[in-house]
Design a protein around this motif. Structure first.
Motif, mmCIF file in Angstrom:
data_model
loop_
_atom_site.group_PDB
_atom_site.id
_atom_site.type_symbol
_atom_site.label_atom_id
_atom_site.label_comp_id
_atom_site.label_asym_id
_atom_site.label_seq_id
_atom_site.Cartn_x
_atom_site.Cartn_y
_atom_site.Cartn_z
ATOM 1 N N MET A 78 0.580 -0.978 -0.259
ATOM 2 C CA MET A 78 0.124 0.068 -0.254
ATOM 3 C C MET A 78 0.735 1.432 -0.279
ATOM 4 S SD MET A 78 -1.107 0.147 3.424
ATOM 5 C CE MET A 78 -2.147 -1.424 3.969
ATOM 6 N N ILE A 79 0.154 2.567 -0.337
ATOM 7 C CA ILE A 79 0.774 3.900 -0.403
ATOM 8 C C ILE A 79 -0.027 4.379 0.120
ATOM 9 C CG2 ILE A 79 1.448 5.869 -1.997
ATOM 10 C CD1 ILE A 79 2.423 4.058 -3.911
ATOM 11 N N ASN A 80 -0.174 5.313 1.438
ATOM 12 C CA ASN A 80 -1.058 5.625 2.160
ATOM 13 C C ASN A 80 -0.644 7.788 1.886
ATOM 14 O OD1 ASN A 80 -2.051 4.593 4.038
ATOM 15 N ND2 ASN A 80 -0.250 3.558 5.260
ATOM 16 N N VAL A 81 -1.401 7.981 1.377
ATOM 17 C CA VAL A 81 -1.675 9.049 1.435
ATOM 18 C C VAL A 81 -1.972 10.064 1.585
ATOM 19 C CG1 VAL A 81 -3.057 10.751 -0.794
ATOM 20 C CG2 VAL A 81 -2.206 7.845 -1.647
ATOM 21 N N GLY A 82 -1.025 11.089 1.779
ATOM 22 C CA GLY A 82 -1.419 12.661 3.175
ATOM 23 C C GLY A 82 -2.647 13.809 2.528
ATOM 24 N N SER A 83 -3.125 14.224 3.206
ATOM 25 C CA SER A 83 -3.954 15.170 2.764
ATOM 26 C C SER A 83 -3.390 16.151 3.363
ATOM 27 C CB SER A 83 -5.418 14.560 2.905
ATOM 28 O OG SER A 83 -5.561 14.540 4.075
ATOM 29 N N GLN A 84 -3.071 16.241 4.102
ATOM 30 C CA GLN A 84 -2.505 18.146 4.993
ATOM 31 C C GLN A 84 -1.617 16.732 5.537
ATOM 32 O OE1 GLN A 84 -6.126 17.613 6.812
ATOM 33 N NE2 GLN A 84 -4.630 18.727 8.327
ATOM 34 N N TYR A 85 -0.799 18.132 5.926
ATOM 35 C CA TYR A 85 0.928 18.044 6.617
ATOM 36 C C TYR A 85 0.566 16.864 7.803
ATOM 37 C CZ TYR A 85 4.914 18.168 8.710
ATOM 38 O OH TYR A 85 6.631 17.950 9.011
ATOM 39 N N ASP A 86 -0.327 17.118 8.397
ATOM 40 C CA ASP A 86 -0.541 16.196 9.868
ATOM 41 C C ASP A 86 -0.900 14.488 8.890
ATOM 42 O OD1 ASP A 86 -0.122 18.085 11.584
ATOM 43 O OD2 ASP A 86 -2.365 18.609 12.390
ATOM 44 N N THR A 87 -1.102 14.200 8.073
ATOM 45 C CA THR A 87 -1.957 12.625 7.563
ATOM 46 C C THR A 87 -0.520 12.799 6.693
ATOM 47 O OG1 THR A 87 -3.009 13.605 5.838
ATOM 48 C CG2 THR A 87 -3.887 13.434 7.749
ATOM 49 N N SER A 88 0.049 13.124 6.360
ATOM 50 C CA SER A 88 0.946 13.823 5.610
ATOM 51 C C SER A 88 2.512 12.594 6.249
ATOM 52 C CB SER A 88 1.747 14.286 4.566
ATOM 53 O OG SER A 88 0.999 14.690 3.655
ATOM 54 N N LYS A 89 2.479 13.417 7.080
ATOM 55 C CA LYS A 89 3.281 13.368 8.568
ATOM 56 C C LYS A 89 3.647 11.371 8.780
ATOM 57 C CE LYS A 89 6.243 15.282 12.565
ATOM 58 N NZ LYS A 89 6.213 15.274 13.660
ATOM 59 N N ARG A 90 2.135 11.397 9.032
ATOM 60 C CA ARG A 90 1.539 10.603 9.715
ATOM 61 C C ARG A 90 1.476 9.393 9.321
ATOM 62 N NH1 ARG A 90 -4.107 10.992 11.214
ATOM 63 N NH2 ARG A 90 -3.246 12.795 11.815
ATOM 64 N N ALA A 91 1.851 9.483 7.842
ATOM 65 C CA ALA A 91 1.881 8.394 6.841
ATOM 66 C C ALA A 91 3.446 7.554 6.606
ATOM 67 C CB ALA A 91 1.525 9.204 4.780
ATOM 68 N N VAL A 92 4.276 9.335 6.288
ATOM 69 C CA VAL A 92 5.714 8.983 6.532
ATOM 70 C C VAL A 92 5.961 8.463 7.931
ATOM 71 C CG1 VAL A 92 7.638 9.121 6.420
ATOM 72 C CG2 VAL A 92 5.926 10.614 5.250
ATOM 73 N N GLU A 93 5.447 7.750 8.922
ATOM 74 C CA GLU A 93 5.831 7.222 10.262
ATOM 75 C C GLU A 93 5.688 6.230 9.701
ATOM 76 O OE1 GLU A 93 3.959 9.895 12.940
ATOM 77 O OE2 GLU A 93 5.348 12.110 13.333
ATOM 78 N N ILE A 94 4.009 5.647 9.586
ATOM 79 C CA ILE A 94 3.645 4.384 9.576
ATOM 80 C C ILE A 94 4.936 3.422 8.798
ATOM 81 C CG2 ILE A 94 1.647 2.835 8.089
ATOM 82 C CD1 ILE A 94 -0.197 5.496 10.076
ATOM 83 N N ALA A 95 4.468 4.375 7.814
ATOM 84 C CA ALA A 95 5.796 3.672 6.504
ATOM 85 C C ALA A 95 6.883 2.777 7.228
ATOM 86 C CB ALA A 95 6.017 4.277 5.360
ATOM 87 N N GLU A 96 7.679 3.612 7.618
ATOM 88 C CA GLU A 96 8.734 3.448 8.039
ATOM 89 C C GLU A 96 8.745 2.529 9.332
ATOM 90 O OE1 GLU A 96 10.208 7.273 9.701
ATOM 91 O OE2 GLU A 96 10.664 8.531 8.214
ATOM 92 N N ARG A 97 8.307 1.934 9.833
ATOM 93 C CA ARG A 97 7.943 0.718 10.908
ATOM 94 C C ARG A 97 7.349 -0.037 9.926
ATOM 95 N NH1 ARG A 97 2.301 2.681 13.505
ATOM 96 N NH2 ARG A 97 2.531 4.631 13.679
ATOM 97 N N TYR A 98 7.467 -0.308 8.735
ATOM 98 C CA TYR A 98 7.502 -1.793 7.710
ATOM 99 C C TYR A 98 8.536 -1.139 6.983
ATOM 100 C CZ TYR A 98 3.354 -2.403 9.533
ATOM 101 O OH TYR A 98 2.253 -2.326 10.627
#
Length: 199
Positions: A78-98
């Motif tokens: 999956m590619i989690n897509v951010g819609s603003q800075y907060d959700t973009s940052k969260r998408a990166v943090e989640i991706a870094e866990r895997y």
């Protein structure tokens, strides 16, 4: 899931597919046809990628890891897509866990360029959500993407971006200002994508 897909794939037997399978098979037996793939590939070599997931949104804050784990266990990246800075940052943090299979796209959706309460209907349920205005901070988004490059390139795209004229202000003057603001932010995000060589 795999067996249903394999069954449909094996039932997909047009003359072109038959010729292709025959050409690349070592022993073609008319009574026992099995589709073979060139270059040693097999059915299991194919995977699915959800290119527009939102497991980084608040709706998944309690079970995001479970959802991602189930997805990965079933061979869906999956590619989690951010819609603003907060959700973009969260998408990166989640991706870094895997280590693999989970990536991020960062960006500012045009709906977040203005404050407002929006109503929409999903299936039979009407939902309401509030946005808060955000200005696109080029350097902040760039730093977020570069942080990911050090972790193995977890940001793979700029998005969610574009134009959204469905949600718009009521007056004609505000509509024109809103369109102009969307254009300005879209061009900045295109510049960022070009600089980082991302789609």
């Amino acid at each position: 899931f795999t067996s249903i897909f394999e069954e449909k794939w094996n039932n997909f037997r047009t003359p072109k597919v038959k010729r292709y399978a025959y050409r690349y098979s070592r022993s073609f037996k008319p009574r026992r046809r099995k589709l073979r793939f060139p270059y040693g590939a097999s059915f299991n070599a194919f995977m699915l990628i959800d290119t527009h997931a939102h497991v980084n949104f608040n709706a998944y804050k309690n079970d995001a890891n479970d959802v991602i784990r189930r997805s990965l266990d079933n061979g869906v990246w999956m590619i989690n897509v951010g819609s603003q800075y907060d959700t973009s940052k969260r998408a990166v943090e989640i991706a870094e866990r895997y280590e693999k299979g989970v990536y991020a796209a960062i960006g500012l959706h045009p709906i977040h360029l203005a404050n407002g309460i929006f109503k929409t209907k999903i299936d039979t349920e009407e939902i309401e959500f509030q946005t808060r205005e955000e200005n696109f901070d080029y350097q902040k988004y760039k730093d977020l993407a570069l942080r990911s490059f050090n972790e193995g390139g977890k940001v793979v795209a700029i998005g969610e971006t574009g134009f959204d004229y469905y949600w718009k202000p009521k007056t004609k003057v505000k509509i024109e200002q809103f369109k102009e603001k969307q254009k300005e932010v879209f061009l900045k995000q295109l510049d960022l994508a070009k600089e980082l060589n991302l789609p």
